[in-house]
Design a protein around this motif. Sequence first.
Motif, PDB file in Angstrom:
ATOM      1  N   VAL A 102      37.692  26.117  28.848  1.00  0.00           N
ATOM      2  CA  VAL A 102      39.058  26.009  28.306  1.00  0.00           C
ATOM      3  C   VAL A 102      39.615  27.402  28.006  1.00  0.00           C
ATOM      4  CG1 VAL A 102      40.405  25.170  26.329  1.00  0.00           C
ATOM      5  CG2 VAL A 102      38.752  23.655  27.455  1.00  0.00           C
ATOM      6  N   LEU A 140      43.006  29.321  29.506  1.00  0.00           N
ATOM      7  CA  LEU A 140      44.009  29.952  28.641  1.00  0.00           C
ATOM      8  C   LEU A 140      44.385  31.345  29.146  1.00  0.00           C
ATOM      9  CD1 LEU A 140      45.301  29.315  25.771  1.00  0.00           C
ATOM     10  CD2 LEU A 140      43.489  30.717  24.828  1.00  0.00           C
ATOM     11  N   CYS A 190      40.266  21.982  22.081  1.00  0.00           N
ATOM     12  CA  CYS A 190      41.176  22.937  22.708  1.00  0.00           C
ATOM     13  C   CYS A 190      41.627  23.897  21.607  1.00  0.00           C
ATOM     14  CB  CYS A 190      42.349  22.158  23.299  1.00  0.00           C
ATOM     15  SG  CYS A 190      43.502  23.163  24.227  1.00  0.00           S
ATOM     16  N   ASN A 234      48.870  27.716  26.498  1.00  0.00           N
ATOM     17  CA  ASN A 234      48.241  26.654  25.705  1.00  0.00           C
ATOM     18  C   ASN A 234      48.164  25.357  26.500  1.00  0.00           C
ATOM     19  OD1 ASN A 234      48.543  28.471  23.466  1.00  0.00           O
ATOM     20  ND2 ASN A 234      48.348  26.663  22.158  1.00  0.00           N
ATOM     21  N   ALA A 253      45.316  25.292  28.804  1.00  0.00           N
ATOM     22  CA  ALA A 253      44.077  24.996  28.060  1.00  0.00           C
ATOM     23  C   ALA A 253      43.972  23.496  27.765  1.00  0.00           C
ATOM     24  CB  ALA A 253      44.044  25.799  26.763  1.00  0.00           C
TER      25      ALA A 253
END
Length: 393
Positions: A24, A28, A201, A255, A258
């Motif tokens: 993740v 990002l 996350c 974001n 992600a």
Amino acid sequence: MTSSFFPPQRTLMGPGPSDVSSRVLGALARPTIGHLDPLFVQLMDETKSLLQFAFQTNNALTLPVSAPGSAGMEACFVNLVSPGDKVIVCQNGVFGGRMKENVERCGGTAIMVEDKWGDPVSLTKVEAAFDNHPDAAILAFVHAETSTGVASNAASLCALAARHDALSIVDAVTSLGGIEVLVDQWGVDAMYSGTQKCLSCVPGLSPVTFSDRAAQRIKNRQHKVQSWFLDMQLVMGYWGGESKRAYHHTAPVNNLYALHESLLMLQEEGLAATQARHWLNHRALVAGLEAMGLSMAVAPNYRLPQLNSVIIPEGVDDAALRAALLNEFDLEIGAGLGGLAGKTWRIGLMGFASNERNVVFCLSAMETILQRQQAPIITGEALQAARLVFDGA
Ligand SMILES: *Cc1c(COP(=O)(O)O)cnc(C)c1O
């Protein structure tokens, strides 16, 4: 001179944020593109579908609000509560109190149904509140109370609301991605969550979903929604199903990369397997803590596997233990909140952080520090007790 910030590598076993996987974090860090770029619009569509999967819903109005869980909470209230509305608000921890605050700021009246911190929401009390206030428009409650580690019966509460012709607003910030959440089957009208708890996350987004009934209520409003930013009619112009997107605000592009990645991970593992993993690690942690002579604060039937409240034994220095875990082991666990401050620890096993390694690590780190503090615990048993649970799985 001020220099770049390099955070230490902590293990996050508190009430959130939880550990974020390198997969993740990698997503990002991918190149930022324009928020109206056709490829980004495609990512938004996929993210919506993945959220529908996570929520187990076909609701068209499903999207991540561009701000943390508290903004998702506010989005549900400002869009659904009109001035003069009566809202039954259940409070059995910190977050019910915030719902009350939201209702009142929308010009509504909050009818409070209170239960002890550490207990689930009482169906009987909610039924009585509907009997006393048959004109209540909405029932609001927290599915997974992060302040205490208690799960309430969301299916029955939503059914109760429907029977009384009221909409339901459900806080699923800590439940989504950890325990069963069935938006359509339960008949939930509005639900909000957060990205930094069981979705593992980074913080900063709040997935929300509204039923058709709730969407209709929003369309028929007589008063403008008090918040311009959270007005779902405007947000939908940007996130809507049609290919044409009207600029409302700049989406937090990275974001969303992600979130997309963390939802993919949830889909790859599968909801049933994810939930089973949360329960297994919970059982192993509890077995270890109990073998150490510690007691859980919540009755077994209502425990959340992702948030474990432990009673702090008499004479143990709460703050010193947490500081030692953080400074010597880079391990974060949560303190008690409100009336439970100094009385409980909150050990999170959320999302990616719910794994065998963390269970074993936390048990041995806690035992080491408690032993050094000369706390009244049993030593040398915890890891074996946890091992038996894992081996029996
Ligand atoms: C964490 C949490 C919130 C608030 O979410 P933020 O992302 O911190 O704004 C709301 N409700 C519950 C149950 C939570 O655990």
